[in-house]
Design an enzyme around this catalytic site. Structure first.
Site, PDB file in Angstrom:
ATOM      1  N   LYS A  78       0.798  -1.356  -0.032  1.00  0.00           N
ATOM      2  CA  LYS A  78      -0.019  -0.145  -0.067  1.00  0.00           C
ATOM      3  C   LYS A  78       0.891   1.104   0.024  1.00  0.00           C
ATOM      4  O   LYS A  78       2.147   1.173   0.532  1.00  0.00           O
ATOM      5  CB  LYS A  78      -1.168   0.257   1.300  1.00  0.00           C
ATOM      6  CG  LYS A  78      -2.078   0.908   1.103  1.00  0.00           C
ATOM      7  CD  LYS A  78      -3.289   0.167   0.561  1.00  0.00           C
ATOM      8  CE  LYS A  78      -4.580   1.008   0.459  1.00  0.00           C
ATOM      9  NZ  LYS A  78      -5.816   0.028   0.035  1.00  0.00           N
ATOM     10  N   THR A 112      -5.615   3.702  -7.528  1.00  0.00           N
ATOM     11  CA  THR A 112      -6.347   4.606  -6.872  1.00  0.00           C
ATOM     12  C   THR A 112      -6.938   4.052  -5.662  1.00  0.00           C
ATOM     13  O   THR A 112      -6.988   3.055  -5.597  1.00  0.00           O
ATOM     14  CB  THR A 112      -7.585   5.024  -7.688  1.00  0.00           C
ATOM     15  OG1 THR A 112      -8.313   6.049  -7.054  1.00  0.00           O
ATOM     16  CG2 THR A 112      -8.169   4.254  -8.318  1.00  0.00           C
ATOM     17  N   SER A 144     -14.007   0.212 -11.081  1.00  0.00           N
ATOM     18  CA  SER A 144     -13.853  -1.050 -10.608  1.00  0.00           C
ATOM     19  C   SER A 144     -15.074  -1.444  -9.530  1.00  0.00           C
ATOM     20  O   SER A 144     -15.101  -2.402  -8.867  1.00  0.00           O
ATOM     21  CB  SER A 144     -12.672  -1.201  -9.711  1.00  0.00           C
ATOM     22  OG  SER A 144     -12.886  -0.313  -8.398  1.00  0.00           O
ATOM     23  N   LYS A 181     -21.165   3.941  -5.296  1.00  0.00           N
ATOM     24  CA  LYS A 181     -20.827   3.503  -6.308  1.00  0.00           C
ATOM     25  C   LYS A 181     -20.963   2.032  -6.533  1.00  0.00           C
ATOM     26  O   LYS A 181     -21.682   1.252  -7.319  1.00  0.00           O
ATOM     27  CB  LYS A 181     -19.423   3.536  -6.885  1.00  0.00           C
ATOM     28  CG  LYS A 181     -18.937   4.985  -7.131  1.00  0.00           C
ATOM     29  CD  LYS A 181     -17.499   5.005  -7.583  1.00  0.00           C
ATOM     30  CE  LYS A 181     -16.360   4.937  -6.790  1.00  0.00           C
ATOM     31  NZ  LYS A 181     -16.552   6.154  -5.666  1.00  0.00           N
TER      32      LYS A 181
HETATM   33  N1  NAD Z   1     -15.430   0.962  -5.344  1.00  0.00           N
HETATM   34  C1  NAD Z   1     -14.845  -0.254  -5.145  1.00  0.00           C
HETATM   35  O1  NAD Z   1     -14.439  -0.869  -6.170  1.00  0.00           O
HETATM   36  C2  NAD Z   1     -14.610  -0.852  -3.779  1.00  0.00           C
HETATM   37  C3  NAD Z   1     -13.700  -2.022  -3.549  1.00  0.00           C
HETATM   38  C4  NAD Z   1     -13.503  -2.508  -2.279  1.00  0.00           C
HETATM   39  C5  NAD Z   1     -14.119  -1.643  -1.104  1.00  0.00           C
HETATM   40  N2  NAD Z   1     -14.872  -0.527  -1.144  1.00  0.00           N
HETATM   41  C6  NAD Z   1     -15.211  -0.128  -0.099  1.00  0.00           C
HETATM   42  O2  NAD Z   1     -16.833  -0.200  -0.290  1.00  0.00           O
HETATM   43  C7  NAD Z   1     -17.315   1.136   0.331  1.00  0.00           C
HETATM   44  C8  NAD Z   1     -18.196   1.806  -0.598  1.00  0.00           C
HETATM   45  O3  NAD Z   1     -17.192   2.163  -1.782  1.00  0.00           O
HETATM   46  P1  NAD Z   1     -17.919   3.040  -3.099  1.00  0.00           P
HETATM   47  O4  NAD Z   1     -16.713   2.944  -3.870  1.00  0.00           O
HETATM   48  O5  NAD Z   1     -19.244   2.739  -3.094  1.00  0.00           O
HETATM   49  O6  NAD Z   1     -17.731   4.618  -2.220  1.00  0.00           O
HETATM   50  P2  NAD Z   1     -18.609   5.728  -2.559  1.00  0.00           P
HETATM   51  O7  NAD Z   1     -17.751   7.085  -2.139  1.00  0.00           O
HETATM   52  O8  NAD Z   1     -18.998   5.900  -4.051  1.00  0.00           O
HETATM   53  O9  NAD Z   1     -19.891   5.537  -1.780  1.00  0.00           O
HETATM   54  C9  NAD Z   1     -19.927   5.496  -0.388  1.00  0.00           C
HETATM   55  C10 NAD Z   1     -21.390   6.172   0.208  1.00  0.00           C
HETATM   56  O10 NAD Z   1     -21.586   6.047   1.287  1.00  0.00           O
HETATM   57  C11 NAD Z   1     -22.129   7.391   1.769  1.00  0.00           C
HETATM   58  N3  NAD Z   1     -21.979   7.607   3.224  1.00  0.00           N
HETATM   59  C12 NAD Z   1     -20.817   8.052   3.813  1.00  0.00           C
HETATM   60  N4  NAD Z   1     -20.971   8.087   5.135  1.00  0.00           N
HETATM   61  C13 NAD Z   1     -22.089   7.702   5.375  1.00  0.00           C
HETATM   62  C14 NAD Z   1     -22.944   7.408   6.501  1.00  0.00           C
HETATM   63  N5  NAD Z   1     -22.163   7.692   7.763  1.00  0.00           N
HETATM   64  N6  NAD Z   1     -24.018   6.749   6.550  1.00  0.00           N
HETATM   65  C15 NAD Z   1     -24.714   6.558   5.302  1.00  0.00           C
HETATM   66  N7  NAD Z   1     -24.006   6.704   4.132  1.00  0.00           N
HETATM   67  C16 NAD Z   1     -22.643   7.066   4.098  1.00  0.00           C
HETATM   68  C17 NAD Z   1     -21.502   8.460   0.854  1.00  0.00           C
HETATM   69  O11 NAD Z   1     -22.518   9.418   0.716  1.00  0.00           O
HETATM   70  C18 NAD Z   1     -21.579   7.725  -0.503  1.00  0.00           C
HETATM   71  O12 NAD Z   1     -22.823   7.573  -1.120  1.00  0.00           O
HETATM   72  C19 NAD Z   1     -16.202   1.747   0.964  1.00  0.00           C
HETATM   73  O13 NAD Z   1     -15.956   1.474   2.135  1.00  0.00           O
HETATM   74  C20 NAD Z   1     -15.085   1.094   0.121  1.00  0.00           C
HETATM   75  O14 NAD Z   1     -13.753   1.361   0.690  1.00  0.00           O
HETATM   76  C21 NAD Z   1     -15.051  -0.366  -2.547  1.00  0.00           C
END
Ligand code: NAD
Length: 367
Positions: A78, A112, A144, A181
């Site tokens: 990382k 990223t 992703s 997302k």
């Molecule tokens: N995008 C990926 O491919 C991926 C891969 C592995 C893990 N993750 C993990 O999954 C989670 C979501 O990822 P993402 O890409 O959808 O992120 P994102 O930022 O697109 O979505 C997160 C959502 O959570 C909401 N949010 C934030 N705080 C909140 C709260 N207190 N209560 C309710 N909603 C809240 C935000 O408004 C947002 O809509 C993250 O923890 C991320 O680390 C994502």
């Protein structure tokens, strides 16, 4: 003060300092038994270097487990850039970061993470090819969150089968925290399958969008406020927002029979896995369920192929089944069963590597 004792679990920790571009970054390589280290680059205005070191050491170790669980030929690494993503970014900063990545000669691949975007790394790509998660225009797979959401759906299926003996989501209920997302895609798929949802997000516009789309789908949505999501009368809690959401306080509120979501580090501490078990709540370890994105970015190193990504993401189902069965047999929490599963994969590879070590070519250079 960084002492060797603190990094004793890690193979290598590199401090990157470039006064010209303002880059201050740390790269941590935890374990390369399974292959070159892979892990994203997080940019945050860390208050102290100590805090940045803490984060990069913890996250890189987590990547070793995540890669092992997904059966990737990668180890854990990382990187963190110390700076404010809203103010301190520049093309030069990311080019400079790319040079440091290149200096590791293929031992570390990155892309990223929180605070950085695929577009930032287009600058790094000019200095090194050891970048993943790049935009489609540059030969990458793009977003992703698509395979990550698919992985969550496979995780939900494996879990529903274990708890209720069915993979049919119709009439089941899910409490989804976060409609970003990943969460939005998961919610939409569940609505298409006729499930009933409780949802919450701090962003009202995503809630409105989901409610609008739900009007044309078989499932139903009920919007709940903030922390009420923990006590929603659902079958499964689906955390897709923040880490640490399962803690001593929230665990008492849960009415669900299972927890399956994409958020990283859902349990504030591993011991909470035992409490979930005692309470009869099946926990799908986050790093297994959310590996779809990792699978996709790693796939970019082998001439990107979406079908292969889907196949490997589907394996999340089988991995979870194995872990649930192992946890049952040994009377362990799923957290412990999953950590043991990964440790065994790494140990097995060590033995295999030593058998071939005299004859194999350098294992790092993938592209
Ligand atoms: N995008 C990926 O491919 C991926 C891969 C592995 C893990 N993750 C993990 O999954 C989670 C979501 O990822 P993402 O890409 O959808 O992120 P994102 O930022 O697109 O979505 C997160 C959502 O959570 C909401 N949010 C934030 N705080 C909140 C709260 N207190 N209560 C309710 N909603 C809240 C935000 O408004 C947002 O809509 C993250 O923890 C991320 O680390 C994502």
């Amino acid at each position: 003060m960084l002492e060797f004792e603190r990094i004793k679990d890690h193979e290598q920790v590199v401090f990157c300092n470039d006064p010209k571009s303002g880059l201050k970054a740390i790269i941590a390589i935890h374990d390369t038994t399974l292959g070159p280290a892979l892990g994203g680059c997080r940019m945050r205005p860390y208050a102290t270097v100590d805090e940045a070191v803490e984060d990069v050491l913890r996250l890189s170790k987590g990547m070793t487990y995540k890669c092992a669980a997904a059966d990737m030929d990668h180890g854990g690494g990382k990187s963190v850039i110390i700076g404010d993503p809203l103010k301190d970014k520049s093309p030069d900063l990311f080019r400079s970061f790319g040079q440091f990545v290149e200096s590791l000669n293929g031992r570390f691949y990155t892309g990223t993470d929180m605070g950085t975007t695929p577009e930032d790394f287009v600058h790094s790509l000019k200095e090194t090819k050891n970048i993943v998660g790049i935009p489609e225009a540059y030969g990458g797979h793009g977003d992703s969150s698509v395979p990550t959401a698919q992985g969550v759906i496979y995780g939900l299926k494996a879990t529903a089968k274990k708890v209720w003996g069915t993979e049919v989501f119709q009439d089941m209920s899910f409490a989804i925290q976060g409609l970003g997302k990943v969460g939005f895609k998961v919610a939409k798929k569940l609505l298409e399958d006729g499930a009933n949802l409780f949802v919450t997000d701090i962003n009202k516009s995503v809630i409105k969008e989901l409610v609008n789309q739900a009007e044309h789908l078989p499932g139903k949505v009920e919007v709940v406020k903030g922390d009420d999501i923990y006590s929603a009368p659902a079958d499964v809690f689906v955390p897709c927002a923040l880490g640490g959401v399962i803690n001593d306080e929230t665990i008492e509120k849960l009415k669900v029979k299972a927890v399956v979501g994409s958020a990283n580090n859902q349990l504030l501490e591993d011991r909470l896995g035992d409490i979930l078990k005692e309470r009869g709540i099946l926990y799908a370890p986050d790093y297994i369920v959310n590996a779809g994105g990792l699978i996709q970015v790693a796939d970019e190193l082998h001439h990107p192929n979406k079908e292969r990504v889907l196949q490997q993401t589907r394996a999340i189902y089988d991995t979870l089944v194995q872990i649930y069965d192992h946890a049952d047999r040994e009377n362990w929490s799923t957290v412990h069963a999953s950590n043991v599963f990964c440790d065994e994969r790494i140990e097995n590879r060590k033995q295999r590597n030593s058998f071939f070590s005299a004859s194999i070519p350098p294992k790092w250079q993938i592209r």
